[in-house]
Design a protein around this motif. Structure first.
Motif, PDB file in Angstrom:
ATOM      1  N   ILE A 119       5.300  -1.030  -9.300  1.00 25.99           N
ATOM      2  CA  ILE A 119       4.907  -2.277  -8.622  1.00 25.99           C
ATOM      3  C   ILE A 119       4.983  -3.425  -9.626  1.00 25.99           C
ATOM      4  CG2 ILE A 119       2.965  -3.511  -7.570  1.00 25.99           C
ATOM      5  CD1 ILE A 119       2.149  -0.703  -6.441  1.00 25.99           C
ATOM      6  N   ASP A 120       5.744  -4.465  -9.281  1.00 22.99           N
ATOM      7  CA  ASP A 120       5.881  -5.595 -10.210  1.00 22.99           C
ATOM      8  C   ASP A 120       4.591  -6.405 -10.250  1.00 22.99           C
ATOM      9  OD1 ASP A 120       8.558  -4.796 -10.099  1.00 22.99           O
ATOM     10  OD2 ASP A 120       8.994  -6.191  -8.461  1.00 22.99           O
ATOM     11  N   GLU A 121       4.028  -6.621  -9.086  1.00 26.94           N
ATOM     12  CA  GLU A 121       2.917  -7.578  -8.991  1.00 26.94           C
ATOM     13  C   GLU A 121       1.897  -7.084  -7.982  1.00 26.94           C
ATOM     14  OE1 GLU A 121       0.891 -10.001 -10.386  1.00 26.94           O
ATOM     15  OE2 GLU A 121       2.883 -10.626 -11.074  1.00 26.94           O
ATOM     16  N   LYS A 122       0.629  -6.958  -8.427  1.00 28.33           N
ATOM     17  CA  LYS A 122      -0.419  -6.467  -7.516  1.00 28.33           C
ATOM     18  C   LYS A 122      -0.920  -7.568  -6.583  1.00 28.33           C
ATOM     19  CE  LYS A 122      -4.056  -3.485  -8.653  1.00 28.33           C
ATOM     20  NZ  LYS A 122      -4.904  -2.766  -9.613  1.00 28.33           N
ATOM     21  N   LEU A 124       0.830  -1.211   0.000  1.00 32.87           N
ATOM     22  CA  LEU A 124       0.000   0.000   0.000  1.00 32.87           C
ATOM     23  C   LEU A 124       0.868   1.267   0.000  1.00 32.87           C
ATOM     24  CD1 LEU A 124      -2.982   0.956   0.033  1.00 32.87           C
ATOM     25  CD2 LEU A 124      -2.788   1.139   2.508  1.00 32.87           C
ATOM     26  N   THR A 125       1.973   1.260   0.768  1.00 34.33           N
ATOM     27  CA  THR A 125       2.843   2.457   0.774  1.00 34.33           C
ATOM     28  C   THR A 125       3.387   2.702  -0.627  1.00 34.33           C
ATOM     29  OG1 THR A 125       4.863   1.244   1.387  1.00 34.33           O
ATOM     30  CG2 THR A 125       3.601   2.193   3.197  1.00 34.33           C
ATOM     31  N   LYS A 126       3.733   1.625  -1.344  1.00 36.09           N
ATOM     32  CA  LYS A 126       4.230   1.786  -2.719  1.00 36.09           C
ATOM     33  C   LYS A 126       3.151   2.395  -3.618  1.00 36.09           C
ATOM     34  CE  LYS A 126       7.677  -1.915  -2.896  1.00 36.09           C
ATOM     35  NZ  LYS A 126       8.014  -3.211  -3.496  1.00 36.09           N
ATOM     36  N   MET A 127       1.914   1.895  -3.465  1.00 38.34           N
ATOM     37  CA  MET A 127       0.819   2.412  -4.288  1.00 38.34           C
ATOM     38  C   MET A 127       0.556   3.885  -3.980  1.00 38.34           C
ATOM     39  SD  MET A 127      -2.004  -0.568  -4.171  1.00 38.34           S
ATOM     40  CE  MET A 127      -1.962  -1.994  -5.228  1.00 38.34           C
ATOM     41  N   MET A 128       0.560   4.225  -2.660  1.00 37.29           N
ATOM     42  CA  MET A 128       0.252   5.601  -2.254  1.00 37.29           C
ATOM     43  C   MET A 128       1.324   6.564  -2.768  1.00 37.29           C
ATOM     44  SD  MET A 128      -1.382   5.125   1.579  1.00 37.29           S
ATOM     45  CE  MET A 128       0.028   4.324   2.307  1.00 37.29           C
ATOM     46  N   ASN A 129       2.571   6.058  -2.858  1.00 34.63           N
ATOM     47  CA  ASN A 129       3.665   6.914  -3.346  1.00 34.63           C
ATOM     48  C   ASN A 129       3.889   6.778  -4.845  1.00 34.63           C
ATOM     49  OD1 ASN A 129       4.181   7.906  -0.762  1.00 34.63           O
ATOM     50  ND2 ASN A 129       5.363   6.081  -0.248  1.00 34.63           N
ATOM     51  N   LYS A 130       2.960   6.083  -5.517  1.00 41.13           N
ATOM     52  CA  LYS A 130       3.021   5.876  -6.970  1.00 41.13           C
ATOM     53  C   LYS A 130       4.370   5.264  -7.407  1.00 41.13           C
ATOM     54  CE  LYS A 130      -0.587   9.120  -8.080  1.00 41.13           C
ATOM     55  NZ  LYS A 130      -1.228   8.937  -6.789  1.00 41.13           N
ATOM     56  N   GLU A 131       4.869   4.336  -6.586  1.00 41.86           N
ATOM     57  CA  GLU A 131       6.112   3.641  -6.958  1.00 41.86           C
ATOM     58  C   GLU A 131       5.783   2.537  -7.959  1.00 41.86           C
ATOM     59  OE1 GLU A 131       8.489   2.204  -3.568  1.00 41.86           O
ATOM     60  OE2 GLU A 131       7.608   3.814  -2.373  1.00 41.86           O
TER      61      GLU A 131
END
Length: 333
Positions: A315-318, A306-313
């Motif tokens: 992402i290899d795999e959801k 979630l932190t990656k998503m929130m920071n728009k990083e």
């Protein structure tokens, strides 16, 4: 005497620096001289200044708050996940708002809307089921969502779980191999994709591979509670089941205790494999064999995703699958 609210202005004045400098120190910005940072931190400490998260959120359009939707706070499965979520949230300096949805789909929609109204930056959803109404709330809001310990068959939102098909197949196979002809599958509601599309498929797969015919009278739906487990044992006996794989630990303990009350020996006359390996499996007598999901890790990885998503990083795999084991104890031969 009323406590005065200490503002960033007071800190700046006391430390003889600009408000921008105080802001940089508070937000961990590296562009501050070490001596200045030390002086500002000492003033913050002395005045007991607490940055206003709401004001900070208005300035940055981020509230650094995550909404956590939990179906049943009292169920150890969810509380174990929540610990992993909380530890990683703390590490990344996110606050958590916890909302209990009582496993009620109308309340879930209301809870999601309440959290979105509080401008949370992301949501972690622990429900076993994503109803269409919840799904439409998720897609309407642009807020990132991750499921912890559950699964989205449509893979629209992020999720962290284990391979439920393989895990249930392995547990079922173990019960068949130890000589049980009639292995029951005790599941949560089959309206939930996790149960119907994953766990039940694992159960059928193991029967198929062992050349055992699938018998619908050995499949039991249950609520996720101890009481449901107690009530179920009589029905398992009527169905002539000699073993059961049970998808919730509270239900498994209910079945175990009802069996013992009826004078049935565990594991000699009836074998049980639980599914979540919460503390309950160690507390029961006999202690229960269980599929071991790394619950703390599932929570921690979900929060990190979630932190990656929130920071728009990137992402290899959801959908992230963690490993599982079967922990052998005394409820199986």
């Amino acid at each position: 005497m009323e406590k005065q609210t200490i503002t960033i202005y007071d800190v700046a004045r006391e430390a003889s620096v600009s408000m921008a400098t105080v802001s940089r120190v508070v937000n961990g910005n590296p562009n501050v001289k070490p001596a200045t940072r030390k002086k500002v931190l000492e003033v913050i400490d002395r005045l007991d200044y607490r940055p206003n998260a709401v004001a900070r959120g208005l300035a940055s359009k981020k509230t650094t708050t995550v909404g956590l939707i939990i179906p049943d706070v009292t169920n150890m499965f969810f509380s174990s996940l929540a610990r992993g979520i909380d530890d990683v949230a703390t590490m990344y300096k996110y606050n958590i708002i916890l909302a209990n949805s009582d496993e009620n789909s109308q309340k879930e929609v209301q809870v999601v809307n309440n959290l979105l109204a509080k401008q949370v930056d992301g949501l972690i959803y622990m429900g076993h089921d994503i109803s269409d109404s919840i799904r439409s709330e998720f897609s309407r809001s642009k807020t990132p969502v991750v499921l912890a310990g559950s699964i989205d068959p449509d893979q629209q939102v992020g999720s962290v779980n284990i391979d439920y098909i393989a895990a249930v197949a392995a547990a079922t196979k173990q019960l068949l191999t130890s000589g049980n002809k009639r292995v029951a599958f005790v599941s949560g509601p089959l309206t939930e994709a996790l149960n119907s599309q994953y766990r039940l498929r694992g159960y059928k797969k193991a029967l198929d591979e062992a050349g055992v015919a699938y018998d619908e009278s050995l499949v039991f739906e249950s609520q996720y509670s101890y009481q449901s487990g107690l009530a179920l044992f009589e029905r398992l006996q009527k169905a002539k089941a000699t073993a059961a794989i049970v998808s919730d630990d509270e239900v498994a303990i209910g079945i175990l205790n009802a069996a013992r009350d009826a004078g049935v020996k565990i594991p000699e006359d009836f074998e049980i494999i639980a599914s979540n390996n919460t503390k309950l499996t160690e507390m029961s007598r006999p202690r229960m064999t269980s599929i071991d999901q790394p619950l703390y890790d599932i929570g921690a990885v979900a929060m990190r995703l979630l932190t990656k998503m929130m920071n728009k990083e990137e992402i290899d795999e959801k959908t992230i699958m963690l490993g599982y084991d079967i922990t052998e104890r005394d409820s199986t031969k």
